[in-house]
Design an enzyme around this catalytic site. Structure first.
Site, PDB file in Angstrom:
ATOM      1  N   HIS A  35      52.970  46.985  49.749  1.00 36.07           N
ATOM      2  CA  HIS A  35      52.499  47.601  48.509  1.00 36.07           C
ATOM      3  C   HIS A  35      52.373  49.109  48.717  1.00 36.07           C
ATOM      4  CE1 HIS A  35      51.234  43.393  48.450  1.00 36.07           C
ATOM      5  NE2 HIS A  35      51.163  43.472  47.137  1.00 36.07           N
ATOM      6  N   HIS A 268      54.151  48.632  42.717  1.00 34.15           N
ATOM      7  CA  HIS A 268      52.977  47.891  43.173  1.00 34.15           C
ATOM      8  C   HIS A 268      53.243  47.084  44.438  1.00 34.15           C
ATOM      9  CE1 HIS A 268      49.599  45.151  43.318  1.00 34.15           C
ATOM     10  NE2 HIS A 268      49.007  45.782  42.308  1.00 34.15           N
ATOM     11  N   GLU A 415      26.529  32.192  43.710  1.00 31.13           N
ATOM     12  CA  GLU A 415      26.875  31.603  45.008  1.00 31.13           C
ATOM     13  C   GLU A 415      27.967  32.386  45.721  1.00 31.13           C
ATOM     14  OE1 GLU A 415      25.393  28.308  42.296  1.00 31.13           O
ATOM     15  OE2 GLU A 415      26.863  29.940  42.137  1.00 31.13           O
ATOM     16  N   HIS A 477      26.941  17.062  40.388  1.00 39.81           N
ATOM     17  CA  HIS A 477      26.173  17.681  41.460  1.00 39.81           C
ATOM     18  C   HIS A 477      26.275  16.904  42.775  1.00 39.81           C
ATOM     19  CE1 HIS A 477      24.646  20.004  38.185  1.00 39.81           C
ATOM     20  NE2 HIS A 477      23.684  20.579  38.891  1.00 39.81           N
TER      21      HIS A 477
END
Length: 672
Positions: A35, A268, A415, A477
Site C-alpha cells: 500500500h 491504495h 467488550e 447467552h
C-alpha cells in the site's frame, strides 16, 4: 498549491519528507504488493511528528518514558519502516526494506510487534491500533499516578485512517478515551477520503469531528501537506490546554505526487508501476535511484533520531535517584511478583481446609481478594458485568480521571474495546491487566483476543457464565462453541477449573505467563471442592488424575469445570458396580498437550473406555478420545450437539443428557 510550489515554499522540509515517499514506492514495487498511497500521503505529517514532537531515542527503542507511536492504519506499514530506517533504529536496515513483505524479513506486510523494535503494537485489522492506543494512554496515567511524573510522563500518538474510524471498535475506543479524559492521547487522522472501493462517500458520510467532539475529544484540523500548518496543529494538540484527548484531522492526498493515481483508490493497495513511479520522482525533483538516500539527508534524519538522547539520559538519572527504583525496574520489566506464589499456596491450603461450595466465578473473586493487595501491578475491569464476573475487589478503587491510582476500570458495554485496551495496557508496560465479560461475548472481543495471542501478550480474560449452567438467560447467552474457538486459537491458554483450588492454580499460571494470554472459563453455578491435595500446581500439567480407579481402570472419565462433579458421581456409581473407573480433570488442554509423552501415557493409558464430559461441543475432545492411544469404538462424549435453551440449569443438564446417569449408561454400552 501544487507540488512544485510546495517544494519551493519549504525545501528543508521537502528534502526530509521525500525519501519516505520514495522508499514506500520502491519497496511496494519490489514486493509487487503493498500500500504505497498512505505513506506517500502522510509523509509530511510523519516528518513533522518525528522531527519536532515525538519524544524518542532511536538508540534506545525500549526506553520506558518514550512517547508511543501507533500506526493504526497498518496497511501503510512502509511509513513506519521508512521512519525507523531513516532515524537510525539498528534493526531496520535498508536491506530489510528491500525485502519488504518477504519470507524472513522483519518488514512484514503489516507492522508486527516483536518483529522489529519501534513497532509498538501489531496493526492491520483496522481500528485495533487506535483502540490499543487507548490502553497505552490509560497505562501511562496509571503508572504516572503510582510512580510520579519524573519516571512516567509521555504521550501516545496515533495515525489512523478512514477505515480505522469506520470500524465499530473505534467508537468503543474513542468513547472510553473521552470518558477517561486521556489528555496525552493524540490521534492524527489521515483524512484522504479514499478507501479500497473508492471515495469514502460511497459508504459513509459521518462528520468525524462532530463525532469525536460528542465523545469528549478536542478536535483540530490542518493541511496535511503544509509543514507549518501541521506543526501548528501538533503543537496545539500537545499543549495539554485541557483534559481531553485530541483528534487532528490532517487533510491529505493519498499517493501524493503520483500524477495519475494520487487521490484515487489506485494508489491504495497495489504497486504504482514503473511509469508512475518515474513520473512521481520527477515531480518530487528526486534524481536518485530506487532505495538510494543521499548521505546528507540520511545524516539529518539520524540527527532527528538522536534528538531525544539527552531527555532519556536525564530520565535514567531520575530513575537511579528514585527510592522505589528497584520496584519500578521490576514492574517495567514484566517480571512476575515474588509474592504471588506464597499467596496462592496459602489460599489453596485454606480451600482444602474449608472445602467451600462456590461458583468458580466466586472462586476467582476469592483469588483476586488474596492476590490484588499483594500485586500492585494488577489493573482489573469488566465490560459492565462487574457483579456477575466478580472481578472487582474492595481494595482496588476505581480508575477515573479524578483517581488515576484506582486499579479497576469500568469499561462499559465495550467488550472489544476492553480487550484491545488491555493489549495496550500490557504493551505499555508496568501493569498486568485482566477484564471480564460473559464467555459467550468472547465473540465481541475476538479480534483483540486474537491479537493478544499473535503478539504474545499475557492478558487475562475472565469469562464467566461458561455453559448452559447459566440457565434461564437461554441460548443467546449460553456458550457451546466458545471453548472450542478459544482452544483452537494458537498461543492461548484456556482454563476451565472445577473448584477453588484449580481456579487459584489457573490464576497463578496466568499471572506468571510471559507471552501467552489466558482465558478463564468460569461457572455461574456453585461447585464443590473436589481436589484433595494442595501442594503441586496440577493445573500446570493440563490434566491429571483427580480420582483413581480401585484397580486397573476399565473406564477413564475426562471432564472440565462444572462437569468434573458429574464425572466423580458417575465414577462412584461405576465403582459400586465393580467397574474400576478413573477421573481425569482437564483444566487446560493446551498445557496437557505440552507435557512429556510418558506423563500423558500415565494419565491416559491404552485400553480403557474413554468418555469426555463437557457442556459444550465435542470438537476439541477428539484428540483425547481418538488420539493419545484412544480408539473410536471405545470413545464417547457427553455434552452438547447444538445450542442450549432457556430453563433452570438443573433442568437443562437433565434434558440435554449431561448427567452422571447418562455417563454410567454410556460407559456400560462401550464396555459391552
Amino acid at each position: 498549491m501544487d507540488i512544485a510550489a510546495r517544494r519551493q515554499a519549504d525545501p528543508a522540509h521537502w528534502r526530509l519528507a521525500t525519501p519516505i515517499r520514495t522508499l514506500a514506492m520502491d519497496a511496494v514495487e519490489a514486493a509487487n504488493s503493498g500500500h504505497p498511497g498512505m505513506p506517500m500521503g502522510m509523509a509530511d505529517v510523519a516528518t513533522v511528528l518525528f522531527g519536532k514532537h515525538l519524544k524518542f531515542d532511536a538508540s534506545a527503542p525500549n526506553w520506558f518514558d518514550r512517547d508511543r507511536f501507533v500506526l493504526s492504519a497498518g496497511h501503510g506499514s512502509m511509513l513506519i519502516y521508512a521512519m525507523l530506517y531513516l532515524t537510525g533504529y539498528d534493526q531496520m536496515s535498508l536491506e530489510q526494506i528491500r525485502n519488504f513483505r518477504q519470507w524472513g524479513a522483519i518488514t512484514a506486510g503489516h507492522p508486527e510487534y516483536g518483529h522489529v523494535e519501534g513497532v509498538e503494537t501489531t496493526t492491520g485489522p483496522l481500528g485495533q491500533g487506535i483502540a490499543t492506543a487507548v490502553g497505552m494512554a490509560m497505562a501511562e496515567e496509571a503508572m504516572r499516578a503510582q510512580f510520579g511524573a519524573d519516571l512516567c510522563s509521555h504521550k501516545t500518538w496515533v495515525i489512523a485512517g478512514d477505515g480505522c474510524l469506520m470500524e465499530g471498535i473505534s467508537q468503543e475506543a474513542i468513547a472510553l478515551a473521552g470518558h477517561q479524559k486521556l489528555k496525552n492521547l493524540i490521534v492524527l487522522w489521515d483524512n484522504n477520503d479514499i478507501t479500497i472501493d473508492g471515495r469514502v462517500s460511497l459508504s459513509d458520510n459521518t462528520d468525524q469531528l462532530k463525532r469525536f467532539e460528542a465523545s469528549g475529544w478536542r478536535t483540530l484540523s490542518c493541511d496535511g501537506h503544509d509543514a507549518a500548518d501541521i506543526d501548528r496543529a501538533l503543537t496545539d494538540a500537545a499543549s495539554g490546554k485541557d483534559d481531553r484527548p485530541v483528534l487532528v484531522a490532517c487533510k491529505t492526498i493519498i499517493g501524493f505526487g503520483a500524477p495519475k493515481k494520487q487521490d484515487t483508490s489506485g494508489a491504495h493497495g497495489s504497486p504504482l508501476g514503473a511509469e508512475e513511479i518515474a513520473a512521481a520522482r520527477a515531480a518530487f525533483g528526486w534524481e536518485h535511484g530506487p532505495f538510494v538516500i543521499p548521505e546528507d539527508i540520511l545524516a539529518d534524519w539520524r540527527a532527528i533520531g538522536a534528538r531525544g538522547r539527552s531527555a532519556r539520559e536525564a530520565w535514567a538519572a531520575r530513575v537511579d535517584a528514585a527510592e522505589n527504583r528497584d520496584e519500578f525496574a521490576r514492574r517495567i520489566s514484566g517480571e512476575p511478583n515474588p509474592r504471588l506464589a506464597p499467596t496462592i499456596a496459602a489460599l489453596k491450603e485454606q480451600a482444602l481446609a474449608a472445602r467451600p461450595k462456590v461458583a468458580t466465578r466466586k472462586a476467582s473473586e476469592m483469588v483476586l481478594e488474596a492476590v490484588n493487595p499483594e500485586l500492585p501491578e494488577t489493573l482489573g475491569g469488566s465490560a459492565d458485568l462487574t457483579g456477575s464476573n466478580n472481578t472487582r475487589t474492595k481494595d482496588l478503587g476505581s480508575f477515573t480521571p479524578e483517581n488515576r491510582s484506582g486499579r479497576y476500570v469500568y469499561y462499559g458495554i465495550r467488550e472489544h474495546g476492553m480487550a484491545a485496551a488491555m493489549n495496550g495496557i500490557w504493551l505499555h508496560g508496568g501493569l498486568r491487566p485482566y477484564g471480564g465479560t460473559f464467555m459467550c461475548f468472547t465473540d465481541y472481543a475476538r479480534g483483540a483476543m486474537r491479537l493478544s495471542a499473535l503478539m504474545g501478550l499475557p492478558v487475562v480474560y475472565v469469562m464467566t457464565h461458561d455453559s448452559i449452567g447459566l440457565g434461564e438467560d437461554g441460548p443467546t447467552h449460553q456458550p457451546v462453541e466458545h471453548l472450542a474457538i478459544c482452544r483452537a486459537t494458537p498461543n492461548t491458554l484456556t482454563f476451565r477449573p472445577c473448584d477453588l483450588v484449580e481456579t487459584a492454580e489457573a490464576w497463578e499460571i496466568a499471572l506468571t505467563s510471559e507471552s501467552t494470554p489466558s482465558v478463564l472459563a468460569l461457572s455461574r453455578q456453585n461447585l464443590p471442592t473436589l481436589r484433595e491435595t494442595a501442594g503441586e500446581n496440577l493445573t500446570a500439567k493440563g490434566a491429571y488424575v483427580l480420582r483413581e480407579a480401585s484397580a486397573e481402570p476399565q473406564v477413564i472419565l475426562m471432564a472440565t469445570g462444572s462437569e468434573v462433579e458429574i464425572a466423580v458421581a458417575a465414577r462412584d456409581t461405576l465403582e459400586a458396580k465393580g467397574i474400576p473407573t478413573r477421573v481425569v480433570s482437564v483444566p487446560s488442554m493446551e498445557l496437557f498437550r505440552d507435557q512429556p509423552e510418558d506423563y500423558r501415557k500415565q494419565v491416559l493409558p491404552k485400553g480403557p473406555v474413554r468418555i469426555a464430559i463437557e457442556a459444550a461441543v465435542r470438537q476439541p475432545w477428539d484428540w483425547l478420545l481418538l488420539g493419545e492411544r484412544g480408539k473410536e469404538k471405545k470413545a464417547g462424549f457427553i455434552g452438547m450437539t447444538g445450542f442450549g435453551a432457556s430453563a433452570p440449569a438443573p433442568t437443562l443438564y437433565k434434558e440435554f443428557g449431561i448427567t452422571a446417569e447418562a455417563t454410567v449408561a454410556l460407559a456400560k454400552r462401550l464396555l459391552d
